[in-house]
Design a protein around this motif. Structure first.
Motif, PDB file in Angstrom:
ATOM      1  N   GLY A   1      10.228  21.716  53.590  1.00 34.66           N
ATOM      2  CA  GLY A   1      11.628  21.711  53.996  1.00 34.66           C
ATOM      3  C   GLY A   1      12.411  22.774  53.261  1.00 34.66           C
ATOM      4  O   GLY A   1      11.950  23.322  52.245  1.00 34.66           O
TER       5      GLY A   1
ATOM      6  N   HIS B   1       9.930  24.637  63.155  1.00 40.77           N
ATOM      7  CA  HIS B   1       9.888  23.283  63.688  1.00 40.77           C
ATOM      8  C   HIS B   1       8.680  23.027  64.577  1.00 40.77           C
ATOM      9  O   HIS B   1       8.191  21.906  64.647  1.00 40.77           O
TER      10      HIS B   1
ATOM     11  N   VAL C   1      14.053  26.137  61.346  1.00 44.47           N
ATOM     12  CA  VAL C   1      14.033  24.738  60.914  1.00 44.47           C
ATOM     13  C   VAL C   1      15.041  23.983  61.769  1.00 44.47           C
ATOM     14  O   VAL C   1      16.228  23.958  61.462  1.00 44.47           O
TER      15      VAL C   1
ATOM     16  N   VAL D   1       5.649  21.932  62.267  1.00 48.13           N
ATOM     17  CA  VAL D   1       5.749  20.735  61.424  1.00 48.13           C
ATOM     18  C   VAL D   1       4.862  19.585  61.898  1.00 48.13           C
ATOM     19  O   VAL D   1       4.237  18.902  61.079  1.00 48.13           O
TER      20      VAL D   1
ATOM     21  N   THR E   1      14.996  18.262  54.031  1.00 51.24           N
ATOM     22  CA  THR E   1      15.689  19.153  53.103  1.00 51.24           C
ATOM     23  C   THR E   1      15.489  18.688  51.670  1.00 51.24           C
ATOM     24  O   THR E   1      15.653  17.505  51.352  1.00 51.24           O
TER      25      THR E   1
ATOM     26  N   ALA F   1      10.343  25.709  53.696  1.00 55.71           N
ATOM     27  CA  ALA F   1      10.624  25.511  55.118  1.00 55.71           C
ATOM     28  C   ALA F   1       9.474  26.012  55.977  1.00 55.71           C
ATOM     29  O   ALA F   1       8.819  27.004  55.656  1.00 55.71           O
ATOM     30  N   ARG F   2       9.239  25.298  57.072  1.00 51.36           N
ATOM     31  CA  ARG F   2       8.262  25.696  58.084  1.00 51.36           C
ATOM     32  C   ARG F   2       8.928  25.597  59.454  1.00 51.36           C
ATOM     33  O   ARG F   2       9.763  24.722  59.682  1.00 51.36           O
TER      34      ARG F   2
ATOM     35  N   ARG G   1      17.282  21.208  63.352  1.00 58.18           N
ATOM     36  CA  ARG G   1      17.926  19.970  62.939  1.00 58.18           C
ATOM     37  C   ARG G   1      18.633  19.375  64.155  1.00 58.18           C
ATOM     38  O   ARG G   1      18.396  19.789  65.280  1.00 58.18           O
TER      39      ARG G   1
END
Length: 367
Positions: free
Chosen positions: A241, A266, A18, A269, A213, A263-264, A20
Motif C-alpha cells: 500500500g 490495483h 492505486v 493486488v 494505506t 504501492a502496487r 480507491r
C-alpha cells in the motif's frame, strides 16, 4: 446525474494506479453516463512541506487528460497557510479556472475533504458531500481540526446530497443531517474471483498479507512488529500500500522482519491476496477507525483466504474472520501459517460489487 452532466471532484487522493473509492465510483459513473465529463482535482502539492521533510518537492500538474471524458488537475500550495491566508482561496481559484477551461458551466461538485469548501462557497455549484472517514476523530493539529470542523458543518448544512460509506458515519452525522444516504465501499468482483499467478516479488515462503494505506491513523506499528517476529521461521509479514507513515516507522517494521512492498497497481493486488496464507488487519481500534468501511473487507472476502483482524468495524461482523488483539493477534497469525484451509470464495461478493454502488449513486443524483 445533474442537468449539466459535468462533475468536479475534490479528492483526498491522486488519480494513480492505486485505486480507491473515488476511482472505482468515478470510472463506473463514466461508464454508466455517456455524456458525463469529470474534472478530478487531486490534493495540492506542498513543496515547502516537502523540503522541510527532506523530500524532493513536487510542483503540481496542469490540466491533463487522464482518459476519455476525464481530466486531472494537481494544483500547488506554494506557502503554508500561516504565511498565506489566501492559500485555500488560491487552490479554489485554480480548480475553478480548470473547470472554465473545460467549459463546465454549472457542474456538480463532489467533495471528499471537508476542509476544502471554498470552491463550493465561491461558485454556488450543487454539492455532493461523500464522507469516507470521520476526520474530526483523527489526530490532527488544532488549526487543521478547526478547518475540518468548520468545513463539515457548512457541507452538512448546504450540500445538495450527502452520502457516507459506513453505518457508523451515518449514525454520527445524522444529528446534523437527517437524509444521509449509505453508499458502502465495494470490490471489483470479476477481477478478484479470477485466478492469477503468484507475483514474482511475493516471498517464496508462506506469508501473511496486509493491503491498505500504511499510516498511523490506521496501522498499529507495534502490532506489525510483534506479528513479524511471531511468524519468524514460518513465514513473512508482507505489507502492500502507499507509504504514508514516517521513515522511522517503516524501518522499524522492516527491522522486525516484515517485507514492505509499497504501492502496487490495483489490477495486480488480487494476485497477492490469492496467494497469501492469511490476510491480516493490524489496525488500531479507536473512534477514527470505527468510522471506516474498509475496502479491504470486501477484497479479503472475495478471495476466500483466512483472515485475522483486530476488533475493528466491518471485520468484527465477518463470520470467517478471527478477531484478536495484542499478543493473541500475533499468535493467531502464526497459527494460520502455513494455510491449512481455504474458505469458499464469498458467494455474496457480487452483492458488494462496485457496480451496485455506482447504481446507488446514479439513482441519488438523478433529477
Amino acid at each position: 446525474m445533474n442537468a449539466s452532466k459535468d462533475l468536479v471532484v475534490l479528492s483526498l487522493e491522486r488519480w494513480d494506479g492505486v485505486w480507491r473509492r473515488n476511482q472505482h465510483l468515478i470510472s463506473g459513473l463514466l461508464a454508466a453516463e455517456p455524456e458525463l465529463r469529470v474534472l478530478f482535482v487531486e490534493p495540492a502539492d506542498d513543496p515547502a512541506h516537502d523540503l522541510r521533510s527532506g523530500r524532493r518537492p513536487d510542483l503540481g500538474s496542469g490540466l491533463r487528460r487522464i482518459d476519455d471524458r476525464l481530466w486531472g488537475l494537481r494544483p500547488v500550495k506554494w506557502l503554508p497557510r500561516r504565511l498565506d491566508r489566501r492559500a485555500d482561496d488560491r487552490l479554489a481559484q485554480a480548480a475553478a479556472r480548470a473547470a472554465e477551461q473545460l467549459e463546465m458551466q454549472h457542474p456538480m461538485l463532489w467533495v471528499n475533504d471537508p476542509a476544502s469548501v471554498q470552491l463550493a462557497q465561491r461558485t454556488g455549484w450543487p454539492v455532493l458531500y461523500d464522507m469516507t472517514d470521520d476526520w474530526l476523530a483523527a489526530d490532527r493539529p488544532e488549526a487543521e481540526q478547526q478547518r475540518i470542523a468548520d468545513g463539515e458543518a457548512w457541507l452538512l448544512e448546504h450540500a445538495t446530497t450527502v452520502v457516507a460509506c459506513s453505518p457508523e458515519l451515518v449514525r454520527r452525522k445524522s444529528p446534523q443531517r437527517v437524509d444521509i444516504a449509505l453508499v458502502r465501499n465495494g470490490v471489483d468482483t470479476a477481477r478478484y474471483l479470477t485466478p492469477m499467478p503468484r507475483p514474482a516479488d511475493a516471498p517464496a515462503e508462506p506469508y501473511a498479507l496486509y493491503v491498505g494505506t500504511l499510516h498511523r491513523d490506521r496501522i498499529d506499528v507495534d502490532l506489525c512488529m510483534a506479528t513479524a517476529n511471531a511468524i519468524h521461521g514460518k513465514g513473512r509479514l508482507v505489507l502492500i500500500g502507499p507509504e504514508a507513515w514516517s521513515a522511522s516507522d517503516a524501518q522499524r517494521v522492516r527491522d522486525a522482519g516484515a517485507i514492505v512492498l509499497g504501492a502496487r497497481p490495483h489490477d495486480q493486488v488480487p494476485a497477492y491476496l490469492q496467494h497469501a496464507d492469511v490476510l491480516v488487519v493490524p489496525h488500531v481500534v479507536d473512534a477514527f477507525t470505527e468510522s471506516l468501511d474498509p475496502i479491504k473487507l470486501y477484497e479479503y472476502q472475495a478471495v476466500g483466504r483466512p483472515v485475522v483482524s483486530t476488533p475493528v468495524a466491518g471485520f468484527r461482523d465477518t463470520p470467517n474472520a478471527q478477531i484478536a488483539g495484542g499478543a493473541a493477534f500475533a499468535a493467531a497469525v502464526a497459527a494460520a501459517i502455513p494455510a491449512g484451509t481455504r474458505f469458499p470464495q464469498d458467494a455474496n461478493a457480487t452483492n458488494a460489487d462496485w457496480s451496485t454502488r455506482v447504481a446507488q449513486l446514479v439513482a441519488l443524483l438523478s433529477p
